[in-house]
Design a protein around this motif. Structure first.
Motif, PDB file in Angstrom:
ATOM      1  N   ASN B 154       0.807  -1.216   0.000  1.00  0.00           N
ATOM      2  CA  ASN B 154       0.000   0.000   0.000  1.00  0.00           C
ATOM      3  C   ASN B 154       0.836   1.260   0.000  1.00  0.00           C
ATOM      4  OD1 ASN B 154       0.979  -0.781   2.533  1.00  0.00           O
ATOM      5  ND2 ASN B 154      -0.366   0.692   3.531  1.00  0.00           N
ATOM      6  N   THR B 155       2.127   1.165  -0.304  1.00  0.00           N
ATOM      7  CA  THR B 155       2.982   2.337  -0.133  1.00  0.00           C
ATOM      8  C   THR B 155       3.080   3.177  -1.394  1.00  0.00           C
ATOM      9  OG1 THR B 155       4.895   1.107  -0.901  1.00  0.00           O
ATOM     10  CG2 THR B 155       4.459   1.096   1.462  1.00  0.00           C
ATOM     11  N   SER B 603      -6.627  -2.038   5.751  1.00  0.00           N
ATOM     12  CA  SER B 603      -5.351  -2.471   6.291  1.00  0.00           C
ATOM     13  C   SER B 603      -5.372  -3.980   6.517  1.00  0.00           C
ATOM     14  CB  SER B 603      -5.092  -1.735   7.608  1.00  0.00           C
ATOM     15  OG  SER B 603      -3.814  -2.043   8.086  1.00  0.00           O
ATOM     16  N   THR B 604      -4.342  -4.647   6.053  1.00  0.00           N
ATOM     17  CA  THR B 604      -4.282  -6.099   6.187  1.00  0.00           C
ATOM     18  C   THR B 604      -2.989  -6.488   6.892  1.00  0.00           C
ATOM     19  OG1 THR B 604      -3.082  -6.432   4.147  1.00  0.00           O
ATOM     20  CG2 THR B 604      -5.478  -6.337   3.983  1.00  0.00           C
ATOM     21  N   GLU B 605      -2.818  -7.760   7.103  1.00  0.00           N
ATOM     22  CA  GLU B 605      -1.602  -8.279   7.750  1.00  0.00           C
ATOM     23  C   GLU B 605      -0.343  -7.893   6.989  1.00  0.00           C
ATOM     24  OE1 GLU B 605      -1.469 -11.752  10.064  1.00  0.00           O
ATOM     25  OE2 GLU B 605      -2.489 -10.109  11.070  1.00  0.00           O
ATOM     26  N   THR B 606      -0.490  -7.610   5.685  1.00  0.00           N
ATOM     27  CA  THR B 606       0.709  -7.308   4.893  1.00  0.00           C
ATOM     28  C   THR B 606       0.799  -5.823   4.546  1.00  0.00           C
ATOM     29  OG1 THR B 606      -0.518  -7.889   2.936  1.00  0.00           O
ATOM     30  CG2 THR B 606       0.893  -9.593   3.866  1.00  0.00           C
ATOM     31  N   GLN B 693      -2.054  10.445   3.477  1.00  0.00           N
ATOM     32  CA  GLN B 693      -3.260   9.858   4.048  1.00  0.00           C
ATOM     33  C   GLN B 693      -2.950   8.648   4.942  1.00  0.00           C
ATOM     34  OE1 GLN B 693      -6.613  10.782   3.569  1.00  0.00           O
ATOM     35  NE2 GLN B 693      -5.648  12.647   2.795  1.00  0.00           N
ATOM     36  N   ALA B 694      -1.903   7.876   4.576  1.00  0.00           N
ATOM     37  CA  ALA B 694      -1.616   6.645   5.304  1.00  0.00           C
ATOM     38  C   ALA B 694      -1.028   6.970   6.668  1.00  0.00           C
ATOM     39  CB  ALA B 694      -0.642   5.809   4.494  1.00  0.00           C
TER      40      ALA B 694
END
Lengths: 118, 883
Positions: B154-155, B603-606, B693-694
């Motif tokens: 997600n970066t 948002s997930t584990e990865t 935003q993150a």
């Protein structure tokens, strides 16, 4: 006196000389040479044509088909400007060379100091 | 007598070979005949005379062969001379005609040169960066193998996982899609020979890497299998280190060197040409044996695919092997192989492709312009050509001559173009953005040179043909009639020229829109609020040798001494420890959770969560405003305090109130809850462009076994680099020199890339626009010249000057408007391709599109000025009387 073989390189000069008066075809050149040399040069006729072709290739001669007095088709050769200039300078060289060589050959034993240049 | 002329004409009718052979035969025949006649006249019998003639001539067959040979030789020579004579004649004629129209010839040559020059420069860059990205044999099958999270990331960045040795071993042993897979690892290292330690770049490889790269040692030998198996400490030096440290001494073999506190024996020297695929980075100084039994290493991998194997097949192959390797839990594959060509990994790839497209458009405009310059010239020469045709010049001869003229122009243009291309490339290298270090290696390459020269010749031939076809189409009779300008033919070529100009205008409009978009992006980048103040800020990073700083206490003592002594260095105003320095990022992997809330599906584990470990004074020191709350009040592990970024806080708690909430990064349900004590403004420390935003988590800085970094803010322009280096040397004389990076520079560099592409695109756009304007000018000037009589009549009949001017300008503006409409359509389609290069501006941006149209029409108006004045200056009496 026996007949002289033509020295290498001089045939070109003789042909150019022949053509310096007027354009001629091959046989005319041959007869002109025979007459001018009083029959003392030894030359196969075909060698003359070879010389003529060589001179043509170098741009010293130009050839064109024309008609002879007896109404035959013949290849006439004519000196080019370059050929005329070449004849002039080579004649000069030949004269100097011949002079030098003959002066050496005829000089007294210790007096020979001239040097051959071509 | 000699009759010249006519025989010469006949000569052309006969096939050349037949002719000279027959000539020789005829000549021999005549000679023998004449000789025989001569001998007969002297009294010889006829057959005797002929035999004697042959004897004097020489052995007949042999002589004939010799003469044929001489004649053939002569003939070939004369043909050559004749050909070159014609070429020379054509050339000097071309130069004379072109010399009479110097302005026209100059514009044509310059147009070609600019097109070819720009193309050559940009294609040379593209070729060296994208087509020849690695210096290995069979480069088209060379690939870089990495891993990436199977769940994506997600970066917005390319996240690369370096596979561990067990995975790489499984790949190497089991694959059937690679010829070879070469793992390697690079790092900076401390080299001690005698005296001062130096920082060098070391690369750990297997011996097979060297042959994979098509090189061999220039001295000594490679690592032996026994040395690899026993983890022997043997080293190969790079040619440059060998030269600089040992002066190229052969006796270096067998000497020992100390790298990172271990003693290695030098067994050979590798050539300077041997490189890892990461081009532009520092070249390797020492090559060391890679230990594949160390399971904790992260490896980089480069490989060569088998002929015919696709990247997709290779990926399946490797992923299957990873799954069976036992390195991951059964049935789970957290990381998958990512296989890229070296060119995929070149920074700036999008910008390069965009510039390639742009320069291709410029080339098209230039070609259109040259075509149309040629056309208008042929049009104005119809009469000359017709007269020459009427005087007996054959069509082939005229064609050849027009071709010569075009080729003279094309080759001059090409020569000048190659020169401009060379200058352009030098300029590109000089102006390159710092991130594009690879550009230094760019050279004018042979392919490019060949292509541009071929292009020039092809264009020469094409335009020559266009001219010739047009002149052929035109009947001689028609051209010679006085004043026959308004024939159907000239209207047709007029249309063709208008078409060319409209396409030039359209291409230019597309480029203007693209350039405006990039200009706006760069302006936006420069105007972005960075959220911190980079001026005078440096990051000082020190690597701590493991052997002497093995315990946390030893490292803490070093950090304490460093910060307290830095504080008193003159010129340093403020400082704070920070684990992540500007220009880099560090992530925690896991699910971002807010206590008491349902986990967000985003948002997930990865997921990758940005983080930094900083001292409490970091925010003040960096000039990062605390929007809410304070910095850490308690840096102990037990307090678990965290400061988050405003971007996330705003999006999650729009009305404020983030303070006091607890957040964590959870992996498989585990993770410590941390309390939010402050909200810091979004700080784009790596330069503008990253999305705020993150979530970003600041935590109190802790211990790191690798090293430490300190941010310092300096006063004014005082040099701090020298005193800081001296200070660190005085704390620990054996430590390698620290890395000191200017944050200002990092921020500036991050804009340098976009600014570079913007600059280039703007230059290309101006180029295209000028060329298009020249083209329009040509069309307008020609049409005014054609209509001189019509204009004269109108003026004589009382047309006001305004009406005449309107008539001329209207035509130019109409052409420009058609071009603008087409060009904006092209831009609408084309700008989607450059979305990645834009910042803060939509690809379909009203302002940019308007600019495209307006600039184009202004250029068109400018191109109309001179023709309009000429039209206004028409003297009606003379115009009507002329012709």
């Amino acid at each position: 006196m026996s007949r002289l073989p033509v020295l290498k390189g001089t045939l070109d000069l003789l042909v150019l000389r022949a053509l310096s008066w007027t354009p001629m075809h091959g046989f005319e050149i041959v007869t002109w040479l025979e007459r001018a040399a009083n029959g003392s040069l030894e030359l196969e006729d075909s060698a003359l044509y070879q010389a003529v072709y060589r001179l043509e290739e170098r741009g010293h001669l130009e050839a064109e088909w024309g008609i002879t007095e007896n109404n035959r088709r013949a290849r006439y050769y004519k000196l080019t400007v370059a050929g005329r200039a070449y004849l002039r300078s080579e004649t000069k060289n030949w004269m100097r060379y011949a002079d030098t060589v003959s002066s050496i050959l005829t000089a007294a034993k210790d007096g020979a100091s001239a040097r051959a240049t071509t | 007598m000699i009759r010249s002329g006519i025989p010469r004409l006949f000569r052309l009718a006969v096939r050349r070979r037949d002719r000279w052979e027959r000539d020789v035969e005829d000549e021999i025949k005549l000679h023998l005949a004449l000789r025989a006649e001569q001998l007969a006249a002297q009294g010889a019998a006829p057959d005797e005379a002929y035999r004697e003639a042959v004897r004097r001539f020489g052995p007949l067959n042999e002589s004939r062969a010799r003469l044929l040979d001489a004649a053939r030789h002569r003939e070939q020579q004369m043909q050559r001379t004749e050909f070159f004579g014609d070429v020379r004649q054509d050339l000097s004629f071309a130069l004379r005609t072109l010399g009479r129209q110097k302005g026209w010839a100059a514009i044509t040559v310059l147009t070609l040169a600019l097109g070819i020059g720009a193309t050559t420069a940009v294609f040379s860059v593209v070729s060296s960066l994208l087509l020849h990205a690695v210096p290995y044999p069979a480069p088209d099958r060379v690939v870089i193998v990495e891993q990436e999270p199977s769940a994506g990331n997600n970066t917005g960045m390319h996240v690369s996982i370096t596979p561990a040795p067990p995975i790489v071993n499984a790949w190497r042993d089991g694959n059937h899609t690679f010829e070879t897979l070469e793992p390697y690892r690079s790092s900076t290292a401390a080299l001690r020979t005698n005296g001062d330690p130096a920082q060098i770049s070391a690369t750990w490889i297997l011996p097979s890497f060297v042959s994979f790269a098509g090189e061999r040692p220039i001295l000594g030998r490679l690592f032996s299998p026994a040395e690899m198996a026993s983890h022997a400490r043997v080293a190969l030096l790079s040619e440059s280190l060998w030269q600089s440290r040992y002066g190229g001494d052969q006796a270096v073999l067998g000497r020992t060197i100390t790298i990172d506190d271990s003693v290695y024996t030098v067994i050979g020297v590798l050539p300077a040409a041997l490189r890892t695929p990461s081009r532009g980075r520092t070249a390797t100084d020492a090559w060391l044996p890679l230990d594949l039994s160390n399971k904790r290493l992260g490896l980089r991998v480069v490989g060569r695919l088998r002929a015919g194997a696709t990247i997709g097949a290779a990926r399946h192959d490797l992923d299957a092997l990873s799954g069976r390797s036992g390195a991951y839990p059964p049935g789970k594959l957290p990381f998958v192989a990512r296989i890229s060509t070296p060119a995929d990994l070149v920074d700036f790839r999008e910008a390069l492709l965009m510039l390639t497209a742009a320069v291709a458009l410029v080339l098209l405009v230039a070609c259109a312009n040259v075509a149309h310059l040629m056309l208008s010239r042929t049009a104005s020469r119809h009469r000359e050509l017709a007269i020459r045709a009427a005087l007996g010049a054959g069509r082939a001869r005229l064609f050849r001559q027009l071709l010569t003229e075009s080729l003279v122009l094309a080759l001059t243009g090409a020569a000048l173009g190659v020169f401009l291309g060379w200058i352009g490339l030098e300029a590109l290298v000089a102006l390159r953005p710092p991130s594009l270090v690879e550009l230094v290696a760019a050279r004018l390459d042979h392919t490019t040179l060949f292509v541009s020269v071929a292009l020039a010749i092809a264009s020469g031939v094409a335009f020559g043909v266009i001219g010739a076809v047009q002149s052929a189409r035109h009947s001689t009779h028609e051209s010679l009639k006085a004043g026959s300008l308004a024939t159907s033919h000239s209207r047709r070529s007029d249309r063709l020229r208008s078409l060319l100009v409209v396409s030039e205008m359209a291409l230019s409009a597309t480029l203007i829109v693209g350039a405006t978009l990039l200009v706006r992006s760069v302006v936006n980048l420069q105007d972005t609020d960075l959220g911190f103040n980079p001026s005078g800020v440096y990051a000082v990073s020190v690597t701590l040798p493991k052997s002497r700083y093995a315990t946390p206490a030893a490292r803490a003592a070093f950090r304490h001494e460093l910060t307290s002594r830095l504080r008193v260095v003159p010129g340093i105003r403020d400082l704070a420890v920070a684990e992540v320095t500007p220009g880099s990022r560090s992530f925690a992997i896991g699910k971002f959770e807010v206590e008491g809330e349902a986990p967000s599906p985003a948002s997930t584990e990865t997921s990758y969560i940005d983080g930094n470990g900083v001292a409490p004074g970091y925010f003040t020191m960096m000039g990062i405003r605390l929007v809410e709350g304070t910095t850490f009040t308690d840096t102990s592990d037990a307090a678990n305090q965290v400061v988050i970024n405003a971007g996330y806080a705003r999006s999650h708690w729009p009305s404020g109130g983030a303070l006091g909430h607890r957040v964590r990064v959870a992996y498989q349900g585990n993770g410590t809850w941390k309390t939010i004590v402050g909200v810091a403004a979004d700080a784009a420390t790596g330069g503008p462009g990253s999305a705020p935003q993150a979530p970003m988590l600041y935590q109190p800085s802790g211990d790191s076994q690798y090293g430490t970094s300190v941010m310092i803010r300096t006063q004014g322009t005082a040099d701090v680099v020298t005193p800081v280096r001296a200070l660190i040397r005085s704390i620990d004389p054996q430590m390698t020199a620290p890395t000191i990076e200017s944050t200002e520079q990092i921020v500036a560099n991050s804009i340098a890339g976009p600014r570079f592409s913007m600059l280039l695109l703007t230059v290309f756009t101006l180029l295209a626009l000028v060329l298009a304007a020249v083209g329009l000018y040509g069309v307008m000037a020609y049409s005014v010249a054609q209509r001189t009589r019509e204009i004269g009549i109108r003026v004589a009949l009382g047309a006001p000057r305004g009406a005449v001017a309107r008539m001329v300008v209207a035509r130019g503006v109409i052409l420009a408007c058609i071009g603008a409409a087409l060009g904006l359509g092209g831009a609408y389609l084309g700008t989607r391709l450059i979305v990645k290069l834009l910042y803060g501006v939509a690809p379909v941006d009203a302002l940019s599109f308007t600019t495209g149209a307006v600039v184009l029409i202004l250029a068109a108006l400018a191109a109309c000025v001179v023709p309009t004045r000429r039209a206004l200056g028409v003297d009606p009496i003379r115009a009507i009387r002329a012709d």
